[in-house]
Design an enzyme around this catalytic site. Structure first.
Site, short mmCIF file in Angstrom:
data_model
loop_
_atom_site.label_atom_id
_atom_site.label_comp_id
_atom_site.label_asym_id
_atom_site.label_seq_id
_atom_site.Cartn_x
_atom_site.Cartn_y
_atom_site.Cartn_z
N LYS A 30 -0.27 9.73 -28.55
CA LYS A 30 -0.73 8.92 -29.69
C LYS A 30 0.13 9.11 -30.95
O LYS A 30 0.28 8.19 -31.74
CB LYS A 30 -2.19 9.23 -30.01
CG LYS A 30 -3.16 8.81 -28.90
CD LYS A 30 -3.22 7.30 -28.79
CE LYS A 30 -4.28 6.84 -27.79
NZ LYS A 30 -4.23 5.39 -27.57
N GLU A 37 -9.52 3.51 -35.53
CA GLU A 37 -10.63 3.69 -34.59
C GLU A 37 -10.20 4.78 -33.63
O GLU A 37 -9.02 5.08 -33.51
CB GLU A 37 -10.86 2.39 -33.82
CG GLU A 37 -9.94 2.17 -32.61
CD GLU A 37 -8.47 2.04 -32.97
OE1 GLU A 37 -8.18 1.68 -34.13
OE2 GLU A 37 -7.59 2.30 -32.12
N SER A 76 -0.10 11.53 -20.23
CA SER A 76 -0.23 11.06 -21.61
C SER A 76 -0.87 12.07 -22.56
O SER A 76 -0.66 12.03 -23.76
CB SER A 76 -1.03 9.76 -21.64
OG SER A 76 -2.29 9.94 -21.05
#
Lengths: 396, 267
Positions: free
Chosen positions: A90, A112, A374
């Site tokens: 991220k 969010e 990830s």
């Protein structure tokens, strides 16, 4: 249409800008500024600096020898996004967008979050760049991902639990959009996945494309197969996009939850229908009247009834295959990777691992599979503990 | 000429502005809807805006969100909605506008949906997440089915865009009063009054201008009317009354309130 180059904000039929009129000037301003920084050397240098020195790029490409032996077939490599600052991919996107927001002189950042990884990455990037951040998170997710809520608290980020609707990621996005409509002049909406109205899906993809670019460099060529998990699809599109025309087999893995037939899943591309949500046309899990269905996944980060519009397009043109893994398969993969390699994966990433184990044995040993890992699984250990307690599993 | 256009013409000759009353169908339940509609009509509403719930109403504040959730939980379905519309149509000739979100129409297919809507008695459509860029198919189907397409503009909409949106709009143009979602507001902003004056100038009397989002009292109505709007849209305030009134008193209460609002639309 050349693949990956949206025309009027659309990938084929998908994408677009289905937005309340109040947001139009903000979206236009964003698009204009994004175009500027894309070709701006000094911006890109600054971003590279933070990616390298703050986030920890490049991430290693690790040959998972034990996992390869366990699966018995093609060589499995792991793209270690879990080693990034914050513990997930991220941060690639949040650093890019927070830098852009700063250039646009925005005074306030909202975001969010589902599992909390994007919220944490937003809080980190904002702290690092001196911007205040506020994050919307579904109430249900704040309960199952308490650790990340506290991390955001510590980072000085304000977290708003969202109690409307299904109290998960979709509702957090609704609430962030409502905030943006209300504070459109001062506020930058830092969306965390490759979803939403144009230009978000393109921008998030571009910031995440560093994953695929590094894989190509590290493999000295392209792998035979790449696999990534898909919720909104940001780590997957970042992995696939740089190899889109290289003849690589590309597989996205969705959350099959308790099984595709139970209706309790988040496998949008496997079981969804075309529709409009969160500013985009894409595949959606919805009923006959167009009401969005409640989804289920053991991983909060994949618990979303939509999917990035570029994935919808890539599915339709057959460039990428979209498979799914159930909660129980995911737990198996989680345990297998943890025990064979000493790597605790995020439950989201464990979807991709699960599929890799499944197909590796069907491929020759000379083949290579790259799985994008990830995120790391520290945030998920309580969920796994609870799952194992409920579903007595024999340890291997 | 559509029913909506006729209504504006009629009001003009009477020196009145339009009161457009919004309710969420199926809130608090299906039976109440017809009774509430009667109350609104009796109170003098000129146009009714009927909400059909969507699971993810991003342009709506807490009051309409809650009404949407209640309506859906009680089993709102589009087929049922059309049945309610038919019942309303049997009782009154008042123009009926449907407000919902794009996905509800898209899922059924724009044309198929609009054919049914028109034959049930709907005269116009409002979709807060339909931008003009994405509206080609939508407009084509609406034209074919003789439905008015009411687009929204915002105080931050630039003039060249405002012109484009006005061109795609029929019936009236819906100016959003505030930066924000639907819901009761406590003050009237100067930027809203400026936006009304500007929109009137840009649209150049070709299309009636309505204002909504946060309009709730007779004083609000009066202020907006004197700023030059052709219609005021009252929504969340109605739902608030519906939330707080017992079913036996509801129709009268709605009528009283609507009368007060309507009085303020007379110049």
């Amino acid at each position: 249409m050349k693949i990956g180059m949206p025309k009027d904000g659309r990938f084929g039929d998908f994408g677009g800008k289905y937005i309340p009129e109040t947001l139009v000037p903000a979206i236009e301003e964003l698009e204009e500024n994004y175009q500027k920084i894309k070709s701006d050397k000094s911006f890109q240098n600054e971003l590279d600096y933070y990616l390298k020195n703050y986030a920890g790029r490049p991430t290693p490409l690790y040959f998972a020898k034990n996992l390869t032996n366990f699966a018995g077939g093609a060589k499995i490599y792991l793209k270690r996004e879990d080693l990034l600052h914050g513990g997930a991919h991220k941060i690639n996107n949040t650093l890019g967008q927070a830098l852009l927001a700063k250039k646009m002189k925005k005074k306030r950042i909202i975001a969010e979050t589902g599992a909390g990884q994007h919220g944490v990455a937003t809080a980190m990037a904002c702290s690092c760049l001196g911007l205040p951040s506020e994050v919307y998170m579904g109430y249900k997710d704040t309960v199952r991902q308490q650790q990340n809520v506290f991390r955001m608290d510590l980072l000085g980020c304000k977290v708003y639990p969202v109690k409307s609707g299904s109290q998960t990621l979709k509702d957090a996005i609704n609430e962030a959009i409502r905030d943006w409509i209300t504070n459109v002049d001062t506020t930058y909406y830092l969306l965390g996945s490759a979803v939403g109205p144009h230009p978000y899906p393109v921008m998030v993809r571009d910031f995440q494309s560093i994953i695929g670019k590094e894989i190509k460099k590290q493999m000295k060529n392209v792998p035979d197969t790449v696999i990534a998990c898909v919720g909104g699809g940001s780590n997957a599109i970042g992995t696939f996009y740089p190899m889109i025309d290289d003849g690589v087999e590309m597989i996205g893995v969705e959350a099959a939850g308790k099984g595709l037939k139970t209706g309790k899943h988040s496998a949008t591309l496997n079981a969804g229908k075309k529709g409009v949500l969160h500013g985009m046309m894409t595949y959606l899990l919805q009923d006959n009247d167009g009401q969005i269905k409640e989804t289920h996944s053991i991983s909060a980060g994949l618990d979303y009834p939509g999917v990035g519009p570029e994935h919808a397009f890539l599915k339709d043109v057959g460039k990428v295959e979209y498979k799914s893994a159930t909660d129980s398969e995911v737990i198996d993969a989680f345990l297998t990777l943890t025990r064979t390699e000493g790597i605790i994966p995020a439950l989201e990433s464990a979807h991709a691992i699960s599929h890799a184990i499944k197909i590796a044995k069907t491929k020759p040993k000379s083949d290579s599979i790259v799985v994008t890992l990830s995120g790391r699984g520290d945030k998920d250990i309580d969920i796994v503990k609870q799952y194992l307690r409920k579903n007595v599993k024999n340890s291997r | 000429m559509s029913k909506i256009q006729d209504k504006f013409k009629e009001l003009k000759s009477k020196n009145e502005k339009a009161l457009i009353s919004y309710i969420m169908t199926g809130f608090p339940n299906e039976n109440a809807t017809l009774s509430i509609v009667r109350g609104l009509v009796k109170g003098g509403a000129d146009i009714l805006e009927l909400g059909f719930p969507f699971s993810d109403p991003i342009a709506d504040g807490p009051v309409i969100q809650n009404a949407s959730t209640v309506s859906l939980n009680k089993g709102a379905k589009i087929e049922k909605f059309f049945k309610i519309v038919k019942k309303i149509r049997k009782e009154t000739d008042i123009p009926l506008v449907l407000m919902t979100y794009t996905n509800v129409l898209y899922t059924h297919g724009y044309s198929a949906f609009m054919l049914k809507a028109k034959s049930a008695g709907i005269d116009g459509l409002i979709l807060p997440d339909m931008s003009i860029e994405e509206s080609k198919e939508y407009l084509k189907s609406a034209k074919k089915n003789n439905l008015d397409t009411i687009f929204l503009v915002s105080p931050n909409t630039k003039n060249d865009r405002l012109k484009k949106i006005a061109k795609a709009s029929t019936g009236f143009l819906y100016l959003v009063a505030v930066f924000g979602t639907t819901g009761v507001q406590t003050k009237i902003h100067k930027y809203t009054i400026d936006a009304i004056k500007n929109a009137k100038k840009v649209v150049n009397r070709k299309l009636p201008l309505g204002i909504g989002f946060g309009v709730s009292t007779p004083v609000d109505v009066k202020k907006y009317v004197s700023a030059g709007v052709d219609a005021v849209i009252v929504g969340s305030a109605n739902l608030k009354i519906i939330e707080n009134t017992s079913s036996s008193k509801l129709q009268n209460k709605i009528t009283e309130y609507t009368k007060k609002l309507k009085r303020s639309t007379r110049i």
